[in-house]
Design a protein around this motif. Structure first.
Motif, PDB file in Angstrom:
ATOM      1  N   LEU A 317       0.830  -1.208   0.000  1.00 37.44           N
ATOM      2  CA  LEU A 317       0.000   0.000   0.000  1.00 37.44           C
ATOM      3  C   LEU A 317       0.861   1.253   0.000  1.00 37.44           C
ATOM      4  CD1 LEU A 317      -2.827   1.306   0.201  1.00 37.44           C
ATOM      5  CD2 LEU A 317      -2.616   1.121   2.705  1.00 37.44           C
ATOM      6  N   GLU A 320       2.122   2.565  -3.266  1.00 39.35           N
ATOM      7  CA  GLU A 320       1.132   3.271  -4.078  1.00 39.35           C
ATOM      8  C   GLU A 320       0.826   4.666  -3.549  1.00 39.35           C
ATOM      9  OE1 GLU A 320      -2.227   0.738  -3.927  1.00 39.35           O
ATOM     10  OE2 GLU A 320      -1.232  -0.965  -4.907  1.00 39.35           O
ATOM     11  N   TYR A 333      -7.616   0.671   6.883  1.00 41.54           N
ATOM     12  CA  TYR A 333      -7.380  -0.180   5.723  1.00 41.54           C
ATOM     13  C   TYR A 333      -7.255  -1.650   6.120  1.00 41.54           C
ATOM     14  CZ  TYR A 333      -6.264   4.098   3.100  1.00 41.54           C
ATOM     15  OH  TYR A 333      -6.312   5.335   2.493  1.00 41.54           O
TER      16      TYR A 333
END
Length: 436
Positions: A317, A320, A333
């Protein structure tokens, strides 16, 4: 009197190699003259900094107020940043810029502003301690550690008494049946005790009889706190740091007698802790929870979204999100927080915050490693601090330490004592040194 004078060397257990003869080293006193009354005030404030570090059930904690008072006082009475501090300053500033960038994405959410402010403040405490300990390191370190050791004893007693229900409002000092004392989490309470335990271990190993008796009592109390926190990280942290501490002492002390004492007291220490563990495990409630916590992998560690699975998913994650996802957002998340300080730094501060945090940790490890092998009156103190810091860095892989007060305090101590150790390097004898 120079700072290398034997009367200013550490309490029993901290004298490294004998101080160099007068004139063979530069004094490591304050950069500018400080009146005796001011110097006493500065040391008393450092004592309060050490003592207040264990009372962090709320945020901001009393520790922040005490450190702020110490910062202002030192700033008004004399605090010097040296060129050797600049790498620490640069890395800490960049890390907090990353935190600021990450926080702007979610600044309107409850708690984000306070979390960010505390992050900035903890960074300042590292810089403050690094600067304060670079001057007059012997007395200032001893003042701070005197408060820290007393605090560790007090909070350990609170944790022990609360665990067995022997004090009012005992449940307030427990979490999930584990002692947390005056901390929010048992996993912070346990590691807080490591440096005081190493201080006591050093005095037990190298001190005189009276000091050894006191140190043994302190170690037993802290051992009770360690065990009843049921923190696997704290257990491993202390074991690793104690071995590293004694190993570095062994390597840096050429005298055969000192090396024999290290081996003897290491064996005696292991035996004493084993006896304490056996005694506590004879209590059913302790034995049951110990058996549960002693498992290497808990239910929440394993699985796709377990602790270690989240490390992998979280890293993907972060690739990104170059600016991170913001403080306190990871649990939105995934089922839980990252339980990894390096991943948390990338999540909160993006690539800038994450990379500079890694750089900050690695640089501190490298600086401290060099410092522990510099013969000086602060060597023994630095070995204890460095061994503790290495242990907490290892523990930070499985838990988030970004708001642990004592983590940033340890980092500042490593830098301050290392810079002080360099100031004892051989140089021209100061005028009048022969008669000091």
């Amino acid at each position: 009197m120079s700072a290398a004078d034997p009367s200013l060397t550490a309490p029993p257990g901290f004298a490294a190699r004998p101080p160099a003869p007068a004139g063979a080293a530069r004094a490591a006193g304050p950069a500018a003259p400080v009146a005796p009354a001011v110097a006493r005030l500065q040391r008393r404030l450092l004592w309060l900094v050490g003592f207040s570090g264990g009372f962090v059930m709320i945020e901001p904690a009393p520790y922040e107020l005490v450190v702020l008072l110490a910062m202002v006082t030192f700033g008004l009475t004399g605090l010097t940043l040296r060129p050797a501090h600049l790498p620490l300053v640069a890395l800490m500033v960049l890390f907090n810029i990353g935190i600021a960038i990450g926080a702007t994405q979610v600044i309107g959410e409850p708690g984000i502003a306070v979390w960010t402010f505390v992050s900035y403040f903890l960074g300042l405490t590292t810089l403050f301690v690094a600067a304060a300990l670079a001057d007059d390191p012997l007395r200032r370190f001893d003042a701070l550690m005197s408060g820290w050791v007393l605090c560790a004893v007090v909070v350990s007693l609170i944790g022990i008494l609360a665990y067995f229900g022997k004090m009012p409002s005992a449940d307030s000092f427990l979490l999930y049946g584990r002692a947390k004392a005056t901390f929010k989490d048992p996993n912070v309470f346990g590691p807080f005790l490591v440096l005081p335990a190493l201080v006591a271990l050093g005095r037990l190993t190298f001190g005189r009889l009276r000091s050894q008796i006191v140190a043994a009592a302190v170690l037993l109390i802290l051992a009770g706190g360690f065990l009843l926190s049921f923190s696997r990280g704290a257990w491993g942290h202390f074991a690793f740091s104690a071995v590293l501490f004694l190993g570095l002492c062994y390597v840096t002390r050429p005298a055969l007698g000192d090396r024999v004492r290290i081996l003897v007291f290491a064996g005696l220490g292991v035996a004493a802790v084993a006896l304490l563990v056996v005694a506590l495990l004879s209590i059913p409630q302790v034995a049951d929870l110990f058996a549960q916590r002693a498992a290497l992998v808990q239910d929440y560690d394993a699985g796709h979204t377990g602790r270690f699975g989240r490390h992998v998913l979280g890293a993907m994650l972060m690739l990104e999100n170059p600016f991170g996802i913001g403080p306190l957002q990871f649990a939105k998340y995934f089922p839980e927080d990252p339980h990894n300080s390096f991943l948390a730094a990338f999540a909160s501060g993006g690539w800038l915050g994450g990379v500079t945090f890694v750089g900050l940790v690695l640089t501190t490890l490298a600086v401290g490693l060099r410092g522990v092998f510099i013969p000086s009156p602060v060597q023994g103190r630095l070995i204890a601090v460095y061994a503790t810091f290495v242990g907490v860095v290892g523990e930070s892989y499985i838990i988030d330490v970004l708001h642990w007060r004592h983590y940033f305090l340890l980092m500042g101590l490593v830098w301050g004592l290392t810079i002080a150790a360099r100031s004892f390097a051989p140089g021209p004898a100061p005028a009048g040194a022969a008669g000091a």
